[in-house]
Motif scaffolding. Structure first.
Motif, mmCIF file in Angstrom:
data_model
loop_
_atom_site.group_PDB
_atom_site.id
_atom_site.type_symbol
_atom_site.label_atom_id
_atom_site.label_comp_id
_atom_site.label_asym_id
_atom_site.label_seq_id
_atom_site.Cartn_x
_atom_site.Cartn_y
_atom_site.Cartn_z
ATOM 1 N N THR A 42 -32.292 22.023 19.794
ATOM 2 C CA THR A 42 -32.448 21.534 21.164
ATOM 3 C C THR A 42 -32.126 20.047 21.160
ATOM 4 N N CYS A 43 -31.332 19.627 22.134
ATOM 5 C CA CYS A 43 -30.960 18.220 22.262
ATOM 6 C C CYS A 43 -31.589 17.670 23.536
ATOM 7 N N ARG A 44 -32.375 16.616 23.392
ATOM 8 C CA ARG A 44 -32.959 15.944 24.548
ATOM 9 C C ARG A 44 -32.388 14.534 24.614
ATOM 10 N N THR A 45 -31.955 14.152 25.797
ATOM 11 C CA THR A 45 -31.474 12.783 25.990
ATOM 12 C C THR A 45 -32.189 12.184 27.198
ATOM 13 N N SER A 46 -32.430 10.903 27.128
ATOM 14 C CA SER A 46 -32.975 10.184 28.279
ATOM 15 C C SER A 46 -32.377 8.788 28.294
ATOM 16 N N THR A 47 -32.219 8.266 29.489
ATOM 17 C CA THR A 47 -31.646 6.935 29.665
ATOM 18 C C THR A 47 -32.595 6.110 30.514
ATOM 19 N N ARG A 48 -32.800 4.878 30.109
ATOM 20 C CA ARG A 48 -33.667 3.958 30.836
ATOM 21 C C ARG A 48 -32.970 2.601 30.936
ATOM 22 N N THR A 49 -33.441 1.784 31.839
ATOM 23 C CA THR A 49 -32.880 0.438 31.925
ATOM 24 C C THR A 49 -33.352 -0.381 30.729
ATOM 25 N N ALA A 50 -32.551 -1.341 30.339
ATOM 26 C CA ALA A 50 -32.899 -2.225 29.222
ATOM 27 C C ALA A 50 -33.463 -3.535 29.775
ATOM 28 N N ASP A 51 -33.789 -4.447 28.893
ATOM 29 C CA ASP A 51 -34.381 -5.719 29.305
ATOM 30 C C ASP A 51 -33.396 -6.630 30.044
ATOM 31 N N TYR A 52 -32.123 -6.496 29.743
ATOM 32 C CA TYR A 52 -31.126 -7.366 30.364
ATOM 33 C C TYR A 52 -30.391 -6.641 31.484
ATOM 34 N N SER A 53 -29.973 -7.374 32.474
ATOM 35 C CA SER A 53 -29.256 -6.810 33.609
ATOM 36 C C SER A 53 -27.945 -6.167 33.155
ATOM 37 N N GLY A 54 -27.651 -4.964 33.648
ATOM 38 C CA GLY A 54 -26.412 -4.277 33.304
ATOM 39 C C GLY A 54 -26.462 -3.518 31.989
ATOM 40 N N GLU A 55 -27.623 -3.476 31.344
ATOM 41 C CA GLU A 55 -27.747 -2.771 30.076
ATOM 42 C C GLU A 55 -28.698 -1.588 30.207
ATOM 43 N N SER A 56 -28.510 -0.606 29.342
ATOM 44 C CA SER A 56 -29.341 0.604 29.330
ATOM 45 C C SER A 56 -29.766 0.928 27.912
ATOM 46 N N ARG A 57 -30.816 1.747 27.827
ATOM 47 C CA ARG A 57 -31.256 2.317 26.554
ATOM 48 C C ARG A 57 -31.104 3.824 26.675
ATOM 49 N N ALA A 58 -30.524 4.448 25.677
ATOM 50 C CA ALA A 58 -30.413 5.908 25.648
ATOM 51 C C ALA A 58 -31.107 6.406 24.397
ATOM 52 N N TYR A 59 -31.873 7.472 24.550
ATOM 53 C CA TYR A 59 -32.579 8.097 23.439
ATOM 54 C C TYR A 59 -32.047 9.514 23.276
ATOM 55 N N ILE A 60 -31.707 9.889 22.063
ATOM 56 C CA ILE A 60 -31.219 11.230 21.745
ATOM 57 C C ILE A 60 -32.141 11.801 20.668
ATOM 58 N N THR A 61 -32.655 13.003 20.910
ATOM 59 C CA THR A 61 -33.535 13.655 19.943
ATOM 60 C C THR A 61 -33.049 15.070 19.705
ATOM 61 N N ILE A 62 -32.864 15.435 18.428
ATOM 62 C CA ILE A 62 -32.441 16.784 18.050
ATOM 63 C C ILE A 62 -33.598 17.437 17.297
ATOM 64 N N THR A 63 -34.049 18.606 17.786
ATOM 65 C CA THR A 63 -35.110 19.362 17.128
ATOM 66 C C THR A 63 -34.675 20.804 16.932
ATOM 67 N N ARG A 64 -35.287 21.464 15.951
ATOM 68 C CA ARG A 64 -35.025 22.893 15.755
ATOM 69 C C ARG A 64 -35.608 23.673 16.909
ATOM 70 N N LYS A 65 -34.934 24.760 17.297
ATOM 71 C CA LYS A 65 -35.486 25.611 18.340
ATOM 72 C C LYS A 65 -36.656 26.396 17.774
ATOM 73 N N GLU A 66 -37.685 26.498 18.555
ATOM 74 C CA GLU A 66 -38.857 27.257 18.163
ATOM 75 C C GLU A 66 -38.610 28.744 18.404
ATOM 76 N N PRO A 67 -39.007 29.613 17.477
ATOM 77 C CA PRO A 67 -38.835 31.050 17.717
ATOM 78 C C PRO A 67 -39.722 31.499 18.877
ATOM 79 N N ARG A 68 -39.180 32.404 19.683
ATOM 80 C CA ARG A 68 -39.944 32.899 20.834
ATOM 81 C C ARG A 68 -40.451 34.268 20.601
#
Length: 68
Positions: A42-68
């Protein structure tokens, strides 16, 4: 509440918004492919504003899928 499994990979990008958006999409696709595709991880991504104007922070997390 169940806890999330430990990520296989966690990435943080900080920089100009256009650059971060482009690189985050590319990196996420490469990481998913490297770890066996969307059937296995599973890939989760999120984007947030950064401390400086015109900049962003992106976070990418890869985890194993849980069996259902």
């Amino acid at each position: 509440m169940p806890t999330r499994p430990r990520p296989l990979v966690a990435v943080r990008l900080i920089g100009p918004t256009a650059t971060v958006t482009t690189h985050a999409a590319t990196i996420a696709a490469q990481l998913v492919a490297h770890h066996g595709g969307r059937e296995r991880v599973t890939c989760r991504t999120s984007t947030r504003t950064a401390d400086y104007s015109g900049e962003s922070r992106a976070y990418i997390t890869i985890t194993r899928k849980e069996p259902r």
